[in-house]
Design an enzyme around this catalytic site. Structure first.
Site, PDB file in Angstrom:
ATOM      1  N   GLY A  30       0.784  -1.219   0.000  1.00  0.00           N
ATOM      2  CA  GLY A  30       0.000   0.000   0.000  1.00  0.00           C
ATOM      3  C   GLY A  30       0.820   1.276   0.000  1.00  0.00           C
ATOM      4  O   GLY A  30       0.438   2.266  -0.632  1.00  0.00           O
ATOM      5  N   ARG A 350      47.020 -27.635 -16.623  1.00  0.00           N
ATOM      6  CA  ARG A 350      46.093 -27.850 -15.505  1.00  0.00           C
ATOM      7  C   ARG A 350      44.645 -27.735 -15.955  1.00  0.00           C
ATOM      8  O   ARG A 350      43.785 -28.494 -15.494  1.00  0.00           O
ATOM      9  CB  ARG A 350      46.379 -26.846 -14.391  1.00  0.00           C
ATOM     10  CG  ARG A 350      47.675 -27.114 -13.643  1.00  0.00           C
ATOM     11  CD  ARG A 350      47.822 -26.182 -12.460  1.00  0.00           C
ATOM     12  NE  ARG A 350      49.040 -26.472 -11.719  1.00  0.00           N
ATOM     13  CZ  ARG A 350      49.398 -25.833 -10.600  1.00  0.00           C
ATOM     14  NH1 ARG A 350      48.610 -24.882 -10.101  1.00  0.00           N
ATOM     15  NH2 ARG A 350      50.519 -26.152  -9.990  1.00  0.00           N
ATOM     16  N   ARG A 400      33.087 -22.723  -9.517  1.00  0.00           N
ATOM     17  CA  ARG A 400      33.899 -21.546  -9.831  1.00  0.00           C
ATOM     18  C   ARG A 400      35.144 -21.899 -10.619  1.00  0.00           C
ATOM     19  O   ARG A 400      35.700 -21.053 -11.322  1.00  0.00           O
ATOM     20  CB  ARG A 400      34.268 -20.786  -8.558  1.00  0.00           C
ATOM     21  CG  ARG A 400      35.245 -21.512  -7.657  1.00  0.00           C
ATOM     22  CD  ARG A 400      35.680 -20.641  -6.471  1.00  0.00           C
ATOM     23  NE  ARG A 400      36.560 -21.384  -5.594  1.00  0.00           N
ATOM     24  CZ  ARG A 400      37.837 -21.592  -5.825  1.00  0.00           C
ATOM     25  NH1 ARG A 400      38.390 -21.119  -6.929  1.00  0.00           N
ATOM     26  NH2 ARG A 400      38.579 -22.275  -4.981  1.00  0.00           N
ATOM     27  N   GLY A 443      21.153 -26.325  -0.966  1.00  0.00           N
ATOM     28  CA  GLY A 443      20.933 -25.462   0.190  1.00  0.00           C
ATOM     29  C   GLY A 443      20.757 -24.015  -0.213  1.00  0.00           C
ATOM     30  O   GLY A 443      19.827 -23.331   0.233  1.00  0.00           O
ATOM     31  N   GLU A 475      32.217 -29.774   5.752  1.00  0.00           N
ATOM     32  CA  GLU A 475      33.489 -29.186   6.163  1.00  0.00           C
ATOM     33  C   GLU A 475      34.342 -30.211   6.885  1.00  0.00           C
ATOM     34  O   GLU A 475      33.847 -31.190   7.427  1.00  0.00           O
ATOM     35  CB  GLU A 475      33.252 -27.992   7.106  1.00  0.00           C
ATOM     36  CG  GLU A 475      32.449 -26.860   6.471  1.00  0.00           C
ATOM     37  CD  GLU A 475      32.179 -25.744   7.456  1.00  0.00           C
ATOM     38  OE1 GLU A 475      32.479 -25.932   8.649  1.00  0.00           O
ATOM     39  OE2 GLU A 475      31.671 -24.702   7.029  1.00  0.00           O
ATOM     40  N   ASP A 543      38.331 -26.781  -1.659  1.00  0.00           N
ATOM     41  CA  ASP A 543      38.091 -25.699  -0.706  1.00  0.00           C
ATOM     42  C   ASP A 543      37.613 -26.238   0.627  1.00  0.00           C
ATOM     43  O   ASP A 543      38.043 -25.793   1.697  1.00  0.00           O
ATOM     44  CB  ASP A 543      37.040 -24.738  -1.261  1.00  0.00           C
ATOM     45  CG  ASP A 543      37.588 -23.862  -2.367  1.00  0.00           C
ATOM     46  OD1 ASP A 543      38.765 -24.020  -2.718  1.00  0.00           O
ATOM     47  OD2 ASP A 543      36.835 -23.020  -2.878  1.00  0.00           O
TER      48      ASP A 543
END
Length: 571
Positions: A30, A350, A400, A443, A475, A543
């Site tokens: 509104g 690589r 990534r 997630g 982790e 990572d």
């Protein structure tokens, strides 16, 4: 009830139209209906979302990819507080976003009215400008100033915020105060470099043996000039998440896969519109050794954070890069060509090894797909003009390095997971002719999964690929506590494809490598689409193994903090 085109709301819409705004990302309420109605009357498309956070995320993605102003419109009270995560993300990312809202009518201020809250007090710490406009005569000047601040014309770029009481929104603005000077588009200011500093910088660059060039957000819009410098200098080059795509992967200066080695070897580092933040180990001598720095930036924060330069050029990056090449003339650089060639060869080896390992990554012990198999199939299918959004925790770490495209977005330095779906929608609306792919963990997908409804309603041609491993971030915790085992928090292997189909989206669940290619092809042909790829939770990125799974671009520097401790101790 019609809203007068000469009202405050009418002037807001008219100014945005004059400034080239074609779409506004919004959730109605509104307090903002006068603006909403006038935006529609001006022919500005309203992309109505399901949550205000998503509206700001979409505005940010639009700004990041187009270089234009991103605009979000949210209602008062919880509309503003819901938007705050998106605003904070744009603040840390320094994205030019304008957020507009409404407030209680002035006679009801501070009297317990509906959604009566001093929004500006909340938002000042995470915006470049935050004001309440109560006087109709000031609306154009305030909008003009807010947009200038968003583009960084008084410092860092970033989000600007304005709200207006609902009675003020409906109030007329006298014709003499509808000044063309405020309405008309403004060219972006160009800051030219100091010729003396250019000469000093060119001398350093052309005299150094091992030059590394690192680009960041401030280099956007300077891609051709950056390539021209690399062509002349032959330096090694690293992009970051802020500047992916400015230099094509095929350029001989690109050495992304040798990130750790080149940082330690360089004797001169040129930063172009890039802060030395956590992703670059803060420029620590523990990583960069005794390398000297030359720094180019359009704002002071890109010049003197953490490490000072031998030469610092406060200038528009494109202009500074052009001036450097011109100052060098026909001079032959002293660069060690063997060093640069070795880095490029290492990068190519690589990269090829990565491509092969991704395409042949074995299933987990549970028989489910490895995330890299999904990414390899996606890379093959999406083509050379794709825009890619990566999102998630551990899956972001795979994506990534596993995906490459001319334009890429990710959660950024704020680590704001959940951006994938809204970023992808905004990207596909801005560039409907290009493939737009969102690669997200399950997630992260859950934060804004409801926005697939927005994608369907607005026919946003986006492909969303969900890596469904039924787990939150995995982790490595204290080995003494876990006895060497990898631990994580469990989710369900939810059927995200079924949810997407319930909203009318083309969606498929993929569980085998054989299903991947055909499913992606069908999804590309029927966007908006979603692929629910069931992957093994046993796959852990490099990572995660170092405890840095939420930190893009830092994995090669996993031990930098220990190295810095040793360096500080004189070891």
């Amino acid at each position: 009830m019609a809203i007068d085109p000469d009202s405050v709301a009418g002037l807001i819409a008219r100014l945005l139209k004059r400034r080239g705004v074609e779409r506004v990302f919004a959730l109605c309420g509104g307090h903002i209906m006068p603006i909403w109605m006038r935006l529609d009357a001006e022919g500005i498309r309203i992309v109505d979302v399901r949550d205000e956070r998503a509206a700001v995320h979409m505005a940010q993605a639009h700004a990041e990819l187009t270089g234009q102003l991103g605009v979000a419109l949210v209602t008062a009270g919880p509309g503003v507080t819901n938007a705050m995560t998106g605003i904070a993300n744009a603040h840390v990312s320094r994205a030019p976003v304008l957020v507009l809202s409404g407030t209680s009518p002035q006679p009801q201020e501070n009297r317990g009215g509906l959604q009566d809250l001093d929004h500006t007090q909340l938002l000042r710490p995470i915006t470049r400008y935050a004001r309440t406009v109560r006087d109709p005569a000031l609306v154009l000047a305030e909008l003009d100033e807010a947009i200038a601040r968003a583009f960084g014309e008084a410092g860092e770029p970033g989000p600007a915020y304005l709200d207006v009481p609902t009675d003020t929104l409906r109030a007329p603005v006298p014709k003499p105060l509808q000044r063309e000077e405020h309405l008309r588009p403004k060219p972006r200011p160009l800051t030219l470099p100091d010729p003396a500093r250019i000469a000093e910088a060119a001398e350093l660059l052309w005299s150094a043996r091992r030059v590394l060039v690192v680009s960041g957000r401030g280099a956007r819009g300077a891609g051709p000039e950056l390539v021209a410098l690399l062509d002349r200098l032959g330096a090694a080059y690293l992009d970051t998440g802020e500047s992916r795509g400015l230099v094509p992967d095929s350029h001989p200066s690109v050495v992304a896969a040798m990130r750790g080695a080149v940082m330690g070897d360089a004797d001169l580092v040129l930063t172009v519109g890039r802060r030395l933040d956590f992703q670059l180990a803060y420029g620590s001598p523990a990583v960069f050794g005794e390398a000297r720095f030359v720094r180019i930036g359009e704002v002071p924060g890109e010049l003197r954070d953490n490490r000072r330069g031998e030469v610092e050029l406060l200038a528009s990056p494109a202009a500074a890069l052009r001036a450097l090449v011109e100052a060098a003339g026909n001079r032959t650089p002293a660069l060690d060509r063997g060093w640069a060639a070795k880095l490029r060869a290492g990068h190519e080896a690589r990269a090829e090894k990565l491509r092969h390992s991704m395409a042949t990554a074995p299933n987990g012990g549970d028989g489910r797909l490895h995330p890299n198999r999904v990414l390899a199939a996606l890379q093959e299918a999406m083509g050379p003009e794709a825009i890619v959004v990566t999102d998630g925790g551990d899956f972001l770490s795979f994506a990534r390095v596993g995906l490459s495209a001319p334009a890429m977005l990710d959660p950024g330095p704020f680590g704001c997971i959940g951006i994938g779906v809204p970023y992808g929608i905004a990207a596909s609306l801005a560039f409907p002719e290009r493939p737009v792919v969102v690669a997200t963990g399950d997630g992260a997908f859950g934060f804004n999964a409801i926005e697939i409804d927005t994608a369907v309603r607005h026919k946003a041609p986006v492909l969303i690929v969900v890596a469904n491993n039924g787990a939150w971030q995995i982790e490595v915790h204290d080995q003494a506590v876990t006895h060497g085992k990898v631990v994580g928090t469990r989710l369900q292997f939810s059927d995200h494809a079924a949810m997407a189909r319930a909203f009318g989206m083309h969606a498929e669940r993929v569980e085998t490598a054989e299903q991947l290619g055909p499913a992606i092809a069908r999804a590309m042909a029927n966007r908006p689409a979603l692929i629910d790829a069931v992957v093994t939770p046993e796959a852990v990125s490099s990572d995660a193994k170092t405890g840095l799974a939420w930190v893009p671009d830092l994995q090669p520097l996993a031990a930098w903090d220990e190295a810095e401790r040793r360096w500080r101790a004189g070891g």
